[in-house]
Design an enzyme around this catalytic site. Structure first.
Site, PDB file in Angstrom:
ATOM      1  N   GLU A  72       0.983  -1.146  -0.200  1.00 52.91           N
ATOM      2  CA  GLU A  72      -0.282  -0.375  -0.075  1.00 52.91           C
ATOM      3  C   GLU A  72       0.828   1.193   0.202  1.00 52.91           C
ATOM      4  O   GLU A  72       2.417   1.244   0.615  1.00 52.91           O
ATOM      5  CB  GLU A  72      -1.106  -0.292   1.612  1.00 52.91           C
ATOM      6  CG  GLU A  72      -1.704   1.290   1.242  1.00 52.91           C
ATOM      7  CD  GLU A  72      -2.530   1.496   2.950  1.00 52.91           C
ATOM      8  OE1 GLU A  72      -3.333   1.568   2.668  1.00 52.91           O
ATOM      9  OE2 GLU A  72      -1.960   0.401   3.691  1.00 52.91           O
ATOM     10  N   LYS A 141     -10.543   1.007  -1.824  1.00 49.83           N
ATOM     11  CA  LYS A 141     -10.605  -0.033  -0.897  1.00 49.83           C
ATOM     12  C   LYS A 141     -11.848   0.078  -0.024  1.00 49.83           C
ATOM     13  O   LYS A 141     -12.414   1.478   0.074  1.00 49.83           O
ATOM     14  CB  LYS A 141      -9.265   0.876   0.415  1.00 49.83           C
ATOM     15  CG  LYS A 141      -9.019   0.206   1.760  1.00 49.83           C
ATOM     16  CD  LYS A 141      -7.915   1.203   1.785  1.00 49.83           C
ATOM     17  CE  LYS A 141      -7.418   0.515   3.544  1.00 49.83           C
ATOM     18  NZ  LYS A 141      -6.234   0.927   4.893  1.00 49.83           N
ATOM     19  N   CYS A 182      -5.318  -3.641   2.941  1.00 48.36           N
ATOM     20  CA  CYS A 182      -4.822  -3.167   4.575  1.00 48.36           C
ATOM     21  C   CYS A 182      -5.885  -3.558   6.176  1.00 48.36           C
ATOM     22  O   CYS A 182      -6.192  -4.136   5.599  1.00 48.36           O
ATOM     23  CB  CYS A 182      -4.360  -1.977   4.679  1.00 48.36           C
ATOM     24  SG  CYS A 182      -3.244  -1.120   6.011  1.00 48.36           S
TER      25      CYS A 182
END
Length: 306
Positions: A72, A141, A182
């Site tokens: 990321e 995301k 993440c």
């Protein structure tokens, strides 16, 4: 596990020659497939970060990896993230697409500052680029990091980032990959969808975990996602001090469907890559001997109360 030391003469040419055949094979037909996972410390310097990614990608290609996984925020970490965000056809992304084409390797670009629908928000976007330099797919995301981390450190990703709404998988030379980023790691229902609804075989989890949360939860969460979904998990990690105010945990990992860590760097703070061979027979063996897909009871899980 094998750390990178040198390029193998002639191997990139052989991969280019035979990759069309490999890409058309099913995982059951294909033998072990090499992947690389990176660990790095991105900063607020686009050119410096690209130089690091280019060097690591060259190493991965030289060792015969068919997929290179970057963490990321691979291209930039800093307070100016919103101002440097750009469209998918912008100059930053084009450099990375050219990198994939140059080394004839697929690249997972773990979290890119994609320009949003207004000037106040961008998307944190995981981009999968094929070996011809084309964007295969992208995942925005879904779960944003709005958290009060122990130690009075408050994060508010939603202040400048918009949430994605789509679950994304893609077929690749290494198998069917599910894209996440993440903080998504803490939401098992996303990974269940990737496995049981979209038939993912490999879960990509590029991250920039904080030092505190990484020490407490990083490895255990990754191994859990591998075990409960019977998938390989590839987790590229940011590491070290990005600035005075931000530090990442590191510890890039590749985990097999039984939950075994099959690759990790010996130092969770170093900038380097590590290799592992994805073995389709392990996926088949684990899923055959413990057929959790057949044993699931969505009729009960999703039953509505009167």
């Amino acid at each position: 596990m094998r750390l990178i030391g040198h390029k193998t003469p002639g191997l990139p040419f052989l991969l280019r020659r035979f990759r069309p055949y490999l890409c058309n094979c099913t995982m059951a037909q294909t033998k072990k497939i090499r992947v690389a996972v990176a660990q790095m410390t991105s900063i607020n310097d686009i050119d410096a970060n690209f130089d690091t990614c280019a060097r690591l990608t060259e190493k991965a290609a030289g060792e015969g990896a068919m997929l290179m996984c970057l963490p990321e925020c691979f291209s930039f970490i800093g307070a100016e993230s919103l101002s440097i965000a750009e469209d998918m056809d912008g100059p930053i992304m084009l450099r990375y697409c050219e990198l994939a084409r140059k080394w004839n390797i697929w690249i997972s670009l773990g979290g890119f500052q994609e320009k949003g629908e207004n000037d106040k928000h961008m998307f944190n976007t995981h981009v999968l680029v094929d070996d011809l330099g084309n964007i295969k797919t992208k995942y925005r995301k879904i779960h944003l990091f709005d958290v009060d981390v122990p130690g009075n450190k408050i994060f508010k990703e939603s202040a400048f980032t918009a949430s994605g709404t789509d679950i994304i998988v893609a077929d690749s030379p290494v198998g069917r990959v599910g894209l996440t980023i993440c903080y998504d790691l803490r939401f098992p229902e996303l990974y269940h969808q990737l496995r049981f609804q979209h038939h993912a075989q490999i879960l990509l989890v590029p991250s920039a975990f904080t030092k505190i949360t990484g020490q407490a939860h990083w490895e255990v969460l990754l191994r859990t996602r591998a075990i409960e979904n019977q998938c390989y998990v590839i987790a590229a990690a940011q590491t070290g001090k990005h600035s005075e105010n931000r530090e990442s945990y590191g510890d890039s990992l590749i985990i097999d469907p039984w939950g075994t860590v099959v690759a990790r760097l010996p130092d969770r703070l170093t900038t380097d890559i590590v290799l592992a061979d994805i073995d389709p027979s392990i996926i088949d063996d684990v899923r055959t001997k413990m057929p959790i897909c057949e044993h699931r009871r969505p009729d009960i899980y999703e039953k509505k109360k009167d």
